[in-house]
Write an enzyme that holds these catalytic residues in place. Structure first.
Site, mmCIF file in Angstrom:
data_model
loop_
_atom_site.group_PDB
_atom_site.id
_atom_site.type_symbol
_atom_site.label_atom_id
_atom_site.label_comp_id
_atom_site.label_asym_id
_atom_site.label_seq_id
_atom_site.Cartn_x
_atom_site.Cartn_y
_atom_site.Cartn_z
ATOM 1 N N GLY A 13 43.028 -17.669 -52.802
ATOM 2 C CA GLY A 13 43.217 -16.781 -53.944
ATOM 3 C C GLY A 13 42.281 -17.063 -55.101
ATOM 4 O O GLY A 13 42.484 -16.560 -56.211
ATOM 5 N N ASN B 121 48.215 -11.988 -44.596
ATOM 6 C CA ASN B 121 49.373 -12.486 -45.346
ATOM 7 C C ASN B 121 49.484 -11.691 -46.643
ATOM 8 O O ASN B 121 48.711 -11.909 -47.568
ATOM 9 C CB ASN B 121 49.178 -13.989 -45.620
ATOM 10 C CG ASN B 121 50.256 -14.550 -46.519
ATOM 11 O OD1 ASN B 121 51.301 -13.935 -46.715
ATOM 12 N ND2 ASN B 121 49.996 -15.727 -47.082
ATOM 13 N N LYS C 77 51.755 -11.841 -48.775
ATOM 14 C CA LYS C 77 52.466 -12.634 -49.794
ATOM 15 C C LYS C 77 53.576 -11.792 -50.432
ATOM 16 O O LYS C 77 54.176 -10.949 -49.773
ATOM 17 C CB LYS C 77 51.487 -13.161 -50.842
ATOM 18 C CG LYS C 77 50.260 -13.834 -50.225
ATOM 19 C CD LYS C 77 49.477 -14.622 -51.225
ATOM 20 C CE LYS C 77 48.140 -15.001 -50.652
ATOM 21 N NZ LYS C 77 47.557 -16.155 -51.272
ATOM 22 N N SER D 170 40.102 -16.983 -49.374
ATOM 23 C CA SER D 170 39.128 -16.046 -49.956
ATOM 24 C C SER D 170 38.201 -15.398 -48.924
ATOM 25 O O SER D 170 37.045 -15.109 -49.219
ATOM 26 C CB SER D 170 38.324 -16.733 -51.064
ATOM 27 O OG SER D 170 39.188 -17.114 -52.127
ATOM 28 N N HIS E 214 52.776 -22.597 -45.498
ATOM 29 C CA HIS E 214 51.733 -22.088 -46.396
ATOM 30 C C HIS E 214 51.653 -22.986 -47.628
ATOM 31 O O HIS E 214 52.673 -23.464 -48.133
ATOM 32 C CB HIS E 214 52.042 -20.637 -46.799
ATOM 33 C CG HIS E 214 50.881 -19.984 -47.463
ATOM 34 N ND1 HIS E 214 50.574 -20.195 -48.787
ATOM 35 C CD2 HIS E 214 49.918 -19.155 -46.980
ATOM 36 C CE1 HIS E 214 49.474 -19.511 -49.081
ATOM 37 N NE2 HIS E 214 49.061 -18.875 -48.009
ATOM 38 N N GLU F 143 43.561 -23.901 -44.238
ATOM 39 C CA GLU F 143 43.407 -23.164 -45.487
ATOM 40 C C GLU F 143 43.240 -24.151 -46.651
ATOM 41 O O GLU F 143 44.243 -24.638 -47.201
ATOM 42 C CB GLU F 143 44.643 -22.305 -45.750
ATOM 43 C CG GLU F 143 44.933 -21.289 -44.684
ATOM 44 C CD GLU F 143 45.768 -20.151 -45.244
ATOM 45 O OE1 GLU F 143 45.261 -19.023 -45.278
ATOM 46 O OE2 GLU F 143 46.902 -20.402 -45.673
HETATM 47 C C1 PEP Z 1 46.465 -16.990 -47.903
HETATM 48 O O1 PEP Z 1 47.316 -16.726 -48.724
HETATM 49 O O2 PEP Z 1 46.792 -17.447 -46.797
HETATM 50 C C2 PEP Z 1 45.065 -16.754 -48.250
HETATM 51 C C3 PEP Z 1 44.152 -17.216 -47.451
HETATM 52 O O3 PEP Z 1 44.822 -16.069 -49.405
HETATM 53 P P1 PEP Z 1 43.407 -15.475 -49.917
HETATM 54 O O4 PEP Z 1 42.753 -14.820 -48.733
HETATM 55 O O5 PEP Z 1 43.782 -14.483 -50.975
HETATM 56 O O6 PEP Z 1 42.615 -16.608 -50.423
#
Ligand code: PEP
Length: 249
Positions: free
Chosen positions: A172, A10, A12, A212, A96, A166
Site C-alpha cells: 500500500g 485482496n 481489503k 504495490s 496478512h 509481501e
Molecule cells: C496486499 O494488501 O496484500 C497488498 C499487496 O496491497 P497493495 O497491492 O495495495 O500493496
C-alpha cells in the site's frame, strides 16, 4: 515442475454493492489466459463473498480474507472455516501483515489458523514478509523463515497452500520491491522449503509476490524465475487488475 501462475486480488475493507458490481463486470468481460495458465482468486470482504461468488465468472474463484482459528462458536464477530466451506468458498488468506500488525497475530496464531483452515478443506494463501526496519537490519530471511516455519509445521498437503511474500514496506506504499529484491527472497524461500520440507514441495509450491504490484510493474516481476504470481491489494480494485492477470502470458 511447472507451477501455474496465481493472481489473487485482496480487496481489503473496501467496496459498496455498486462498486463490487462494477469490478465484477470488468473481470467478467476481460479476455485473459485460460485457467490452465493462470489461477485467479478475488478476495472481497466477508459481507460480499456470496454476492461476488454468484456474479463472478466460473473460471475465477473467491477467497475470504481471514477466518477464525478453530471451530466456530462463542466468538463474536468472527467467521469460521466451516462457514466458508458451507458457502463453497474455496480459499482463505491467512496471516496478512495488516492483521499481524494491527491485530497482533503472532506466527504461532497464524500457524494454528492455517492448520484449522486446511483441516476443514480450505485452500490457504499464507502471507509472510518483513518490515522496513527488519530489512534494514539485515534480518529479512530470518524473519520470513520464522514465519514460514510456523506455517510449514502445520501443512499436511502443500497442494492446498500458496505462499505470499509481501514485504510490509511495499504494501500500500507504492514502493514496490525491485524484481531482483523479490527474486532474491523467493529463491531463498524455495531453498528453505527444499531444506526443511522437501525437494518436490519446494519445486511445486507457488510463491507469489505482493506489495504495490500494478499494471506497469507486473511484467518484469512475473519474469523472475521464482515469482509464481501476485497478491494484489489496491490495484485489484481497478481495471488494471486485468493487466496483472495477463502478466502470466
Ligand atoms: C496486499 O494488501 O496484500 C497488498 C499487496 O496491497 P497493495 O497491492 O495495495 O500493496
Amino acid at each position: 515442475m511447472a507451477r501455474k501462475f496465481f493472481v489473487g486480488g485482496n480487496w481489503k475493507c473496501n467496496g459498496t454493492t455498486e462498486e463490487v458490481k462494477k469490478i465484477i463486470t470488468t473481470l467478467n468481460e476481460a479476455e485473459v489466459p485460460s485457467q490452465d495458465v493462470v489461477e485467479v482468486v478475488v478476495s472481497p470482504p466477508f459481507v460480499f463473498l456470496t454476492f461476488v461468488k454468484s456474479l463472478l465468472r466460473s473460471d475465477f474463484h473467491v477467497a475470504a480474507q481471514n477466518c477464525w482459528v478453530r471451530k466456530g462458536g462463542a466468538f463474536t464477530g468472527e467467521i469460521s472455516a466451516e462457514m466458508l466451506v458451507n458457502l463453497s468458498i474455496p480459499w482463505v488468506i491467512i496471516g496478512h501483515s495488516e492483521r499481524r500488525a494491527l491485530l497482533n497475530e503472532s506466527n504461532e496464531f497464524v500457524g494454528d489458523k492455517v492448520a484449522y483452515a486446511l483441516s476443514q478443506g480450505l485452500k490457504v494463501i499464507a502471507c509472510i514478509g518483513e518490515t522496513l526496519e527488519e530489512r534494514e537490519s539485515g534480518s529479512t530471511m530470518a524473519v520470513v523463515a520464522a514465519q514460514t516455519k510456523a506455517v510449514a509445521g502445520k501443512v499436511t498437503n502443500w497442494d492446498n497452500v500458496v505462499l505470499a511474500y509481501e514485504p510490509v514496506w511495499a504494501i500500500g506504499t507504492g514502493k514496490v520491491a525491485t524484481p531482483a529484491q523479490a527474486q532474491e527472497v523467493h529463491c531463498e524461500l524455495r531453498k528453505w522449503l527444499h531444506e526443511n520440507v522437501g525437494g518436490d514441495i519446494a519445486a511445486s509450491t507457488r510463491i507469489i509476490y505482493g506489495g504495490s504490484v500494478n499494471g506497469a510493474n507486473c511484467k518484469e516481476l512475473a519474469a523472475q524465475p521464482d515469482v509464481d504470481g501476485f497478491l494484489v491489494g489496491g490495484a485489484s480494485l481497478k481495471p488494471e487488475f486485468v493487466d496483472i492477470i495477463k502478466a502470466a502470458m
